[in-house]
Design an enzyme around this catalytic site. Sequence first.
Site, PDB file in Angstrom:
ATOM      1  N   ASP A 192       0.865  -1.167   0.000  1.00 40.15           N
ATOM      2  CA  ASP A 192       0.000   0.000   0.000  1.00 40.15           C
ATOM      3  C   ASP A 192       0.906   1.222   0.000  1.00 40.15           C
ATOM      4  O   ASP A 192       1.981   1.204   0.606  1.00 40.15           O
ATOM      5  CB  ASP A 192      -0.942   0.009   1.202  1.00 40.15           C
ATOM      6  CG  ASP A 192      -2.126   0.951   0.989  1.00 40.15           C
ATOM      7  OD1 ASP A 192      -2.606   1.059  -0.161  1.00 40.15           O
ATOM      8  OD2 ASP A 192      -2.580   1.591   1.960  1.00 40.15           O
TER       9      ASP A 192
ATOM     10  N   PHE B  78       2.319   7.412 -12.964  1.00 43.92           N
ATOM     11  CA  PHE B  78       0.878   7.424 -12.708  1.00 43.92           C
ATOM     12  C   PHE B  78       0.631   8.149 -11.382  1.00 43.92           C
ATOM     13  O   PHE B  78       1.566   8.525 -10.677  1.00 43.92           O
ATOM     14  CB  PHE B  78       0.325   5.991 -12.668  1.00 43.92           C
ATOM     15  CG  PHE B  78       1.033   5.088 -11.689  1.00 43.92           C
ATOM     16  CD1 PHE B  78       0.588   4.947 -10.384  1.00 43.92           C
ATOM     17  CD2 PHE B  78       2.176   4.378 -12.071  1.00 43.92           C
ATOM     18  CE1 PHE B  78       1.252   4.131  -9.482  1.00 43.92           C
ATOM     19  CE2 PHE B  78       2.843   3.558 -11.173  1.00 43.92           C
ATOM     20  CZ  PHE B  78       2.375   3.434  -9.870  1.00 43.92           C
ATOM     21  N   GLY B  79      -0.641   8.351 -11.072  1.00 45.26           N
ATOM     22  CA  GLY B  79      -0.982   8.976  -9.792  1.00 45.26           C
ATOM     23  C   GLY B  79      -0.426  10.383  -9.670  1.00 45.26           C
ATOM     24  O   GLY B  79      -0.595  11.228 -10.550  1.00 45.26           O
TER      25      GLY B  79
ATOM     26  N   ASP C 153       2.698  11.232  -9.694  1.00 43.94           N
ATOM     27  CA  ASP C 153       4.057  11.339 -10.247  1.00 43.94           C
ATOM     28  C   ASP C 153       4.349  12.673 -10.956  1.00 43.94           C
ATOM     29  O   ASP C 153       5.451  13.201 -10.830  1.00 43.94           O
ATOM     30  CB  ASP C 153       4.342  10.176 -11.210  1.00 43.94           C
ATOM     31  CG  ASP C 153       4.564   8.859 -10.471  1.00 43.94           C
ATOM     32  OD1 ASP C 153       4.540   8.863  -9.220  1.00 43.94           O
ATOM     33  OD2 ASP C 153       4.754   7.829 -11.139  1.00 43.94           O
TER      34      ASP C 153
ATOM     35  N   LYS D  77      13.647   5.884 -11.342  1.00 46.78           N
ATOM     36  CA  LYS D  77      12.525   5.976 -10.400  1.00 46.78           C
ATOM     37  C   LYS D  77      12.528   4.768  -9.456  1.00 46.78           C
ATOM     38  O   LYS D  77      12.351   4.905  -8.244  1.00 46.78           O
ATOM     39  CB  LYS D  77      11.195   6.075 -11.155  1.00 46.78           C
ATOM     40  CG  LYS D  77      10.000   6.215 -10.219  1.00 46.78           C
ATOM     41  CD  LYS D  77       8.680   6.088 -10.961  1.00 46.78           C
ATOM     42  CE  LYS D  77       7.543   5.948  -9.969  1.00 46.78           C
ATOM     43  NZ  LYS D  77       6.248   5.677 -10.568  1.00 46.78           N
TER      44      LYS D  77
ATOM     45  N   HIS E 221      10.113   5.019  -3.510  1.00 45.66           N
ATOM     46  CA  HIS E 221       9.571   4.368  -2.324  1.00 45.66           C
ATOM     47  C   HIS E 221       9.276   2.889  -2.546  1.00 45.66           C
ATOM     48  O   HIS E 221       9.658   2.048  -1.739  1.00 45.66           O
ATOM     49  CB  HIS E 221       8.302   5.101  -1.888  1.00 45.66           C
ATOM     50  CG  HIS E 221       7.387   5.418  -3.044  1.00 45.66           C
ATOM     51  ND1 HIS E 221       7.730   6.352  -4.010  1.00 45.66           N
ATOM     52  CD2 HIS E 221       6.187   4.922  -3.417  1.00 45.66           C
ATOM     53  CE1 HIS E 221       6.756   6.408  -4.911  1.00 45.66           C
ATOM     54  NE2 HIS E 221       5.815   5.554  -4.577  1.00 45.66           N
ATOM     55  N   ARG E 222       8.607   2.575  -3.677  1.00 41.67           N
ATOM     56  CA  ARG E 222       8.238   1.178  -3.922  1.00 41.67           C
ATOM     57  C   ARG E 222       9.480   0.323  -4.152  1.00 41.67           C
ATOM     58  O   ARG E 222       9.594  -0.785  -3.629  1.00 41.67           O
ATOM     59  CB  ARG E 222       7.271   1.059  -5.103  1.00 41.67           C
ATOM     60  CG  ARG E 222       6.761  -0.385  -5.281  1.00 41.67           C
ATOM     61  CD  ARG E 222       5.667  -0.525  -6.324  1.00 41.67           C
ATOM     62  NE  ARG E 222       4.427   0.087  -5.885  1.00 41.67           N
ATOM     63  CZ  ARG E 222       3.909   1.211  -6.370  1.00 41.67           C
ATOM     64  NH1 ARG E 222       4.538   1.872  -7.329  1.00 41.67           N
ATOM     65  NH2 ARG E 222       2.777   1.703  -5.914  1.00 41.67           N
TER      66      ARG E 222
END
Length: 195
Positions: free
Chosen positions: A68, A148-149, A151, A171, A176-177
């Site tokens: 999440d 996306f989102g 970004d 990226k 974070h991911r």
Amino acid sequence: MLLVFATNNQNKLKEVQTLIPENIELLGLKDIGCFEDVPETKETIEDNAIQKAEYIQTHYGYDCFADDTGLEVDELHGAPGVYSARYAGPQRDAADNTALLLKNLEQTTNRNAQFKTVIALSLNSKLSTFTGICKGEITTEKHGEKGFGYDPVFKPLGHDETFAEMDLALKNQIGHRGKAVNQLVDFLNKLSEKK
């Protein structure tokens, strides 16, 4: 070892597949016949990730991990946070979310923010979590077409480009991911070595 990644996002699945040890077979929700909405009803990013991983283990019987992610903005006291995907409403529209964020920051010079991803792994009924954070700032307007989102409005610390202008490899390296996935991969590699 068979492991389920609790996602229907094929791009995310492919991305993670390239990072995990070869002796782990990775499946998505579609592969195990899970077509319902996996619940995300908790108040924190970490608890949502745990809820999703435990839901798959309980209802489908597979070892599983779930992630999440949220954008936490200092000036907005950590909002949108756990509500990042539905910040502007239940339609979960990225353009609406971004527009509302920019509007809510119009009157401030403090644009510090961070992206946070938590991955929860439910393996042999034991729970582990991995957290990746990327600090940066919110730009005053959108830049870039990739990603996306949020970004197009998030510029990571020490970089001149937003995530939406950035090469995916970069990226993933600083994001974070990517950080959370790398911790998960290290953990799985150590388990593989013990066997």
